[in-house]
Write a protein that holds these residues in place. Structure first.
Motif, PDB file in Angstrom:
ATOM      1  N   PHE A 111       0.898  -1.189   0.018  1.00 52.01           N
ATOM      2  CA  PHE A 111       0.116   0.003  -0.003  1.00 52.01           C
ATOM      3  C   PHE A 111       0.923   1.124   0.229  1.00 52.01           C
ATOM      4  O   PHE A 111       1.180   1.622   1.100  1.00 52.01           O
ATOM      5  CB  PHE A 111      -0.936  -0.143   1.224  1.00 52.01           C
ATOM      6  CG  PHE A 111      -1.893  -1.060   1.106  1.00 52.01           C
ATOM      7  CD1 PHE A 111      -2.811  -1.364   0.165  1.00 52.01           C
ATOM      8  CD2 PHE A 111      -1.723  -1.980   2.393  1.00 52.01           C
ATOM      9  CE1 PHE A 111      -3.622  -2.657   0.244  1.00 52.01           C
ATOM     10  CE2 PHE A 111      -2.674  -3.133   2.392  1.00 52.01           C
ATOM     11  CZ  PHE A 111      -3.580  -3.505   1.125  1.00 52.01           C
ATOM     12  N   TRP A 112       1.291   1.570  -1.136  1.00 53.11           N
ATOM     13  CA  TRP A 112       2.328   2.591  -1.377  1.00 53.11           C
ATOM     14  C   TRP A 112       1.927   3.943  -0.892  1.00 53.11           C
ATOM     15  O   TRP A 112       2.724   4.949  -0.447  1.00 53.11           O
ATOM     16  CB  TRP A 112       2.657   2.874  -2.606  1.00 53.11           C
ATOM     17  CG  TRP A 112       3.475   1.599  -3.219  1.00 53.11           C
ATOM     18  CD1 TRP A 112       2.790   0.836  -4.334  1.00 53.11           C
ATOM     19  CD2 TRP A 112       4.699   1.141  -2.855  1.00 53.11           C
ATOM     20  NE1 TRP A 112       3.638  -0.369  -4.345  1.00 53.11           N
ATOM     21  CE2 TRP A 112       4.727  -0.164  -3.518  1.00 53.11           C
ATOM     22  CE3 TRP A 112       5.552   1.543  -2.120  1.00 53.11           C
ATOM     23  CZ2 TRP A 112       5.971  -0.951  -3.180  1.00 53.11           C
ATOM     24  CZ3 TRP A 112       6.890   0.741  -1.778  1.00 53.11           C
ATOM     25  CH2 TRP A 112       7.004  -0.502  -2.665  1.00 53.11           C
ATOM     26  N   ALA A 113       0.573   4.320  -0.728  1.00 45.26           N
ATOM     27  CA  ALA A 113      -0.086   5.646  -0.183  1.00 45.26           C
ATOM     28  C   ALA A 113       0.336   5.819   1.096  1.00 45.26           C
ATOM     29  O   ALA A 113       0.601   7.002   1.804  1.00 45.26           O
ATOM     30  CB  ALA A 113      -1.591   5.488  -0.548  1.00 45.26           C
ATOM     31  N   ILE A 114       0.781   4.594   1.899  1.00 44.20           N
ATOM     32  CA  ILE A 114       1.006   4.780   3.458  1.00 44.20           C
ATOM     33  C   ILE A 114       2.527   5.413   3.557  1.00 44.20           C
ATOM     34  O   ILE A 114       2.669   6.023   4.485  1.00 44.20           O
ATOM     35  CB  ILE A 114       1.032   3.511   3.846  1.00 44.20           C
ATOM     36  CG1 ILE A 114       0.849   3.423   5.554  1.00 44.20           C
ATOM     37  CG2 ILE A 114       2.504   2.843   3.852  1.00 44.20           C
ATOM     38  CD1 ILE A 114      -0.528   3.936   5.864  1.00 44.20           C
ATOM     39  N   LEU A 115       3.085   5.860   2.426  1.00 44.84           N
ATOM     40  CA  LEU A 115       4.329   6.381   2.577  1.00 44.84           C
ATOM     41  C   LEU A 115       4.106   7.898   3.042  1.00 44.84           C
ATOM     42  O   LEU A 115       5.005   8.356   3.588  1.00 44.84           O
ATOM     43  CB  LEU A 115       5.078   6.466   1.103  1.00 44.84           C
ATOM     44  CG  LEU A 115       5.898   5.121   0.838  1.00 44.84           C
ATOM     45  CD1 LEU A 115       6.266   5.064  -0.626  1.00 44.84           C
ATOM     46  CD2 LEU A 115       6.955   5.042   1.697  1.00 44.84           C
ATOM     47  N   LEU A 116       3.015   8.547   2.650  1.00 43.30           N
ATOM     48  CA  LEU A 116       2.537   9.676   2.969  1.00 43.30           C
ATOM     49  C   LEU A 116       2.309   9.754   4.605  1.00 43.30           C
ATOM     50  O   LEU A 116       3.064  10.784   5.157  1.00 43.30           O
ATOM     51  CB  LEU A 116       1.232  10.087   2.400  1.00 43.30           C
ATOM     52  CG  LEU A 116       1.433  10.518   0.735  1.00 43.30           C
ATOM     53  CD1 LEU A 116      -0.194  10.708   0.397  1.00 43.30           C
ATOM     54  CD2 LEU A 116       2.244  11.669   0.375  1.00 43.30           C
ATOM     55  N   ALA A 117       1.784   8.743   5.148  1.00 44.95           N
ATOM     56  CA  ALA A 117       1.624   8.601   6.585  1.00 44.95           C
ATOM     57  C   ALA A 117       3.002   8.348   7.247  1.00 44.95           C
ATOM     58  O   ALA A 117       3.249   9.222   8.329  1.00 44.95           O
ATOM     59  CB  ALA A 117       0.717   7.727   7.001  1.00 44.95           C
ATOM     60  N   ILE A 118       3.789   7.687   6.787  1.00 50.03           N
ATOM     61  CA  ILE A 118       5.305   7.348   7.064  1.00 50.03           C
ATOM     62  C   ILE A 118       5.939   8.608   7.303  1.00 50.03           C
ATOM     63  O   ILE A 118       6.683   9.004   8.105  1.00 50.03           O
ATOM     64  CB  ILE A 118       5.985   6.426   6.383  1.00 50.03           C
ATOM     65  CG1 ILE A 118       5.358   4.845   6.820  1.00 50.03           C
ATOM     66  CG2 ILE A 118       7.570   6.394   6.717  1.00 50.03           C
ATOM     67  CD1 ILE A 118       5.716   3.860   5.871  1.00 50.03           C
ATOM     68  N   GLY A 119       5.940   9.560   6.260  1.00 45.21           N
ATOM     69  CA  GLY A 119       6.528  10.742   5.917  1.00 45.21           C
ATOM     70  C   GLY A 119       6.198  11.696   6.901  1.00 45.21           C
ATOM     71  O   GLY A 119       6.753  12.404   7.726  1.00 45.21           O
ATOM     72  N   GLY A 120       4.647  11.546   7.092  1.00 47.77           N
ATOM     73  CA  GLY A 120       4.183  12.540   8.631  1.00 47.77           C
ATOM     74  C   GLY A 120       4.765  12.001   9.822  1.00 47.77           C
ATOM     75  O   GLY A 120       4.994  13.070  10.489  1.00 47.77           O
ATOM     76  N   ALA A 121       4.807  10.814  10.053  1.00 49.06           N
ATOM     77  CA  ALA A 121       5.393  10.315  11.165  1.00 49.06           C
ATOM     78  C   ALA A 121       6.640  10.797  11.397  1.00 49.06           C
ATOM     79  O   ALA A 121       7.197  11.168  12.464  1.00 49.06           O
ATOM     80  CB  ALA A 121       5.088   8.806  11.437  1.00 49.06           C
ATOM     81  N   ILE A 122       7.591  10.686  10.468  1.00 51.38           N
ATOM     82  CA  ILE A 122       8.899  11.056  10.470  1.00 51.38           C
ATOM     83  C   ILE A 122       9.017  12.494  10.878  1.00 51.38           C
ATOM     84  O   ILE A 122      10.003  12.949  11.464  1.00 51.38           O
ATOM     85  CB  ILE A 122       9.755  10.567   9.143  1.00 51.38           C
ATOM     86  CG1 ILE A 122       9.762   9.062   9.246  1.00 51.38           C
ATOM     87  CG2 ILE A 122      11.294  11.100   9.109  1.00 51.38           C
ATOM     88  CD1 ILE A 122      10.372   8.380   7.964  1.00 51.38           C
ATOM     89  N   ALA A 123       8.397  13.431  10.053  1.00 46.02           N
ATOM     90  CA  ALA A 123       8.426  14.802  10.127  1.00 46.02           C
ATOM     91  C   ALA A 123       7.750  15.246  11.518  1.00 46.02           C
ATOM     92  O   ALA A 123       8.511  16.102  12.020  1.00 46.02           O
ATOM     93  CB  ALA A 123       7.437  15.609   9.106  1.00 46.02           C
ATOM     94  N   GLY A 124       6.843  14.650  11.937  1.00 46.73           N
ATOM     95  CA  GLY A 124       6.514  14.888  13.332  1.00 46.73           C
ATOM     96  C   GLY A 124       7.662  14.412  14.483  1.00 46.73           C
ATOM     97  O   GLY A 124       7.744  15.295  15.371  1.00 46.73           O
ATOM     98  N   THR A 125       8.211  13.211  14.430  1.00 46.17           N
ATOM     99  CA  THR A 125       9.155  13.035  15.271  1.00 46.17           C
ATOM    100  C   THR A 125      10.417  13.901  15.170  1.00 46.17           C
ATOM    101  O   THR A 125      11.031  14.389  16.166  1.00 46.17           O
ATOM    102  CB  THR A 125       9.706  11.571  14.889  1.00 46.17           C
ATOM    103  OG1 THR A 125       8.700  10.616  14.842  1.00 46.17           O
ATOM    104  CG2 THR A 125      10.770  10.975  15.708  1.00 46.17           C
ATOM    105  N   TYR A 126      10.798  14.259  14.002  1.00 46.54           N
ATOM    106  CA  TYR A 126      11.835  15.399  13.980  1.00 46.54           C
ATOM    107  C   TYR A 126      11.389  16.546  14.446  1.00 46.54           C
ATOM    108  O   TYR A 126      12.375  17.159  15.127  1.00 46.54           O
ATOM    109  CB  TYR A 126      12.214  15.729  12.202  1.00 46.54           C
ATOM    110  CG  TYR A 126      13.151  16.555  12.146  1.00 46.54           C
ATOM    111  CD1 TYR A 126      14.497  16.288  12.223  1.00 46.54           C
ATOM    112  CD2 TYR A 126      12.655  17.915  11.558  1.00 46.54           C
ATOM    113  CE1 TYR A 126      15.524  17.300  12.075  1.00 46.54           C
ATOM    114  CE2 TYR A 126      13.829  18.798  11.306  1.00 46.54           C
ATOM    115  CZ  TYR A 126      15.078  18.645  11.724  1.00 46.54           C
ATOM    116  OH  TYR A 126      16.167  19.503  11.701  1.00 46.54           O
TER     117      TYR A 126
END
Length: 137
Positions: A111-126
């Motif tokens: 499910f490649w669209a989940i990359l958006l959520a992973i990017g958001g999670a990484i941005a939030g962690t940063y």
């Protein structure tokens, strides 16, 4: 080879999450709408296991893989930090339909669209790492 056991544990985690349907946005939405006990049962089982494992670690003074003692440090008890953090985490969970572990399981399912959520999670962690010294801890 030392990391192999962690890779195998991650694969097992992914299989369990997938087979239990814990990665399904539909199941997560059911939980947030109080329509099904399914996810509450999974989360409740995890909490009970966490309590039991923590008890065993403390009682038998278990050590980590390097032989260091496992120490549980007491946390500050303040309501605001948990309300704010929990609200942000819960909003992200409800909007994406996945918490951090299932994000990667969904990616493994293609499910490649989940990359958006992973990017958001990484941005939030940063972002948290940048502003954490200015937050009320």
């Amino acid at each position: 080879m030392k990391g192999l056991k962690f890779i195998l544990a991650g694969i097992l985690f992914g299989i369990v999450m997938s087979k239990s349907e814990a990665i399904s946005w539909f199941r997560i939405q059911e939980m947030f709408r109080f329509q099904s006990f399914h996810m509450y049962g999974i989360i409740g089982t995890a909490v009970v296991l966490g309590v039991i494992i923590t008890y065993v670690i403390k009682k038998y003074k278990l050590r980590d893989f390097q032989g260091n003692p496992i120490i549980f440090k007491p946390k500050e008890k303040s309501v605001s930090r948990y309300l704010i953090g929990g609200t942000i985490f819960g909003l992200g969970w409800a909007l994406t339909g996945a918490c951090p572990g299932p994000l990667f399981v969904n990616l493994g399912h293609g499910f490649w669209a989940i990359l958006l959520a992973i990017g958001g999670a990484i941005a939030g962690t940063y972002t948290y790492g940048v502003v954490k010294d200015r937050l009320p801890h």
